[in-house]
Design an enzyme around this catalytic site. Structure first.
Site, PDB file in Angstrom:
ATOM      1  CB  CYS A  72      -0.705   0.105   1.213  1.00  0.00           C
ATOM      2  SG  CYS A  72      -2.227   1.697   1.505  1.00  0.00           S
TER       3      CYS A  72
ATOM      4  CB  CYS B 207      -7.537  -0.711   6.422  1.00  0.00           C
ATOM      5  SG  CYS B 207      -6.742  -1.038   4.661  1.00  0.00           S
TER       6      CYS B 207
END
EC number: 2.8.1.13
Length: 400
Positions: free
Chosen positions: A113, A210
């Site tokens: 990410c 997440c």
């Protein structure tokens, strides 16, 4: 004259984009820079379908987080934008996460990410907005070198250091990034947040991946890669079948409980073999690995990687986010790179990161790192161990 961010110009003439996740760290970063007079713009990325994660403690980047980031921006008086990066995040992070698990690896999605979403796409957006830098709430630091470029260094608070997750940052990206919290502790950050009157001052830290707010990563892998849930055999180092399992994704290296097999001596998961759907178990001593073959190596040390390595480079490496750096040698090997661990490490897993440092403690400089392709013992006692990739440990702490 340089300002507090080591940039030319007065703060009021310097635009800074802050990546705001809605947590206390990035919120405090934005408030701190605003208080110093910078022209701050907050950007929050909507990365996935966040409905299931709303209001859940320990989940990040969810719908509530977007609301919190907007509330902080309103409080400190800065413009705030929410960018829809769901399709990019799905392709670059979630899909690769599931594919990696299906091949027996243990990926670290926060690294991907940072590499492909925050420090590539968001950084480009910051430049398009005319910002002089992109600031984040990571606990890591950077310092100016003699040639004007920047070095990535560990945070002063070793317990909060997130350098492991940022090893893939390029030199160009590093020159543009700023980390205002690098010399702070978490309590100091929360105290600043209270001083600024931020509603997130006591918000829980992000602890789960997440996009896996329930903590059950097998749900994501099973949906995208059903083959990882197919049953198979549990075998010992000699290949003897000891039992059956309901999918390799349910096992982690070093696991002892819940194997569903009887044994007179303790057995641990040593590795996964996705091609045969086998889970290999054995004694604890078989977990120790000494040699690591790397892929996708990123170098942010001085000179070129090949020149730095030469006939062998003595450094320190971290193969798990929760471990301290340990002595090792980095060598060129068969067109790639290999790390030799001086003391060895239990449960080295393909897909995890091996991060290079110039010192074992303090604010050590990050020299780069790579992803683990395979790991072997220095002198395998069993032929079944020779050349075989190690298995995977628990998913690394995803905070970052």
């Amino acid at each position: 004259m340089l300002n507090s961010l080591d940039l030319e110009g007065r703060p009021q003439d310097t635009r800074i984009v802050v990546a705001m996740s809605g947590g206390v760290d990035s919120s405090t970063t934005a408030a701190l820079l605003k208080s110093e007079g910078y022209d701050v713009v907050g950007i929050t990325l909507q990365l996935y379908d966040h409905g299931a994660a709303i209001h859940r403690k320990g989940a990040c980047c969810a719908g509530q987080d977007i609301h919190d980031a907007r509330a902080v921006a309103d409080r400190i008086g800065i413009p705030h934008y929410v960018l829809d990066y769901e399709s990019r995040f799905q392709e670059s992070v979630i899909d690769s996460f599931a594919a990696s698990y299906a091949t027996g690896e243990t990926p670290v999605p926060c690294i991907e990410c940072n590499r492909s979403i925050k420090f590539r796409d968001l950084l480009s957006t910051a430049r398009e907005l005319g910002a002089s830098a992109l600031a984040t709430g990571h606990y890591v630091s950077s310092r100016r070198l003699a040639d004007g470029s920047r070095a990535l260094v560990c945070a002063s608070d070793a317990d909060r250091d997130q350098s492991y997750f940022l090893f893939a940052t390029t030199r160009d990206q590093l020159d543009y990034l700023r980390f205002p919290l690098g010399d702070m502790t978490k309590p100091q950050t929360r105290e600043l947040a209270r001083k600024f009157g931020l509603s997130v001052a006591d918000k829980h830290d992000s602890q789960d991946i997440c996009f896996v707010p329930t903590g059950r990563y097998t749900d994501v892998v099973g949906r995208l890669k059903p083959n990882a849930m197919e049953p198979g055999e549990i075998v010992d180092l000699d290949g003897r079948v000891l039992g059956k399992h309901q999918g390799i994704v349910h096992f982690t290296v070093g696991q002892r409980r819940g194997l569903g097999i009887a044994s007179t001596a303790p057995l641990y998961v040593l590795r996964l073999e996705p091609s045969t759907r086998r889970v290999v178990v054995g004694p604890r001593e078989a977990l120790r690995m000494d040699r690591i073959v790397l892929r996708d190596v990123n170098w942010i040390g001085d000179s070129s990687l090949d020149r730095a390595v030469g006939d062998g480079l003595e450094l320190f490496v971290r193969v798990r986010s929760t471990r301290r750096p340990q002595p090792a040698w980095l060598r060129a090997q068969d067109g790639g790179y290999q790390v030799e661990l001086v003391a060895g490490e239990d449960g080295v897993s393909p897909g995890q990161a091996c991060v290079f440092y110039d010192a074992p403690a303090g604010q050590a400089r990050v020299l780069g790192g790579g992803f683990i392709k395979s790991a072997t013992p220095r002198a395998a006692g069993k032929s079944a161990l020779r050349g075989a990739p190690a298995s995977r440990p628990q998913v690394a702490d995803a905070r970052g």
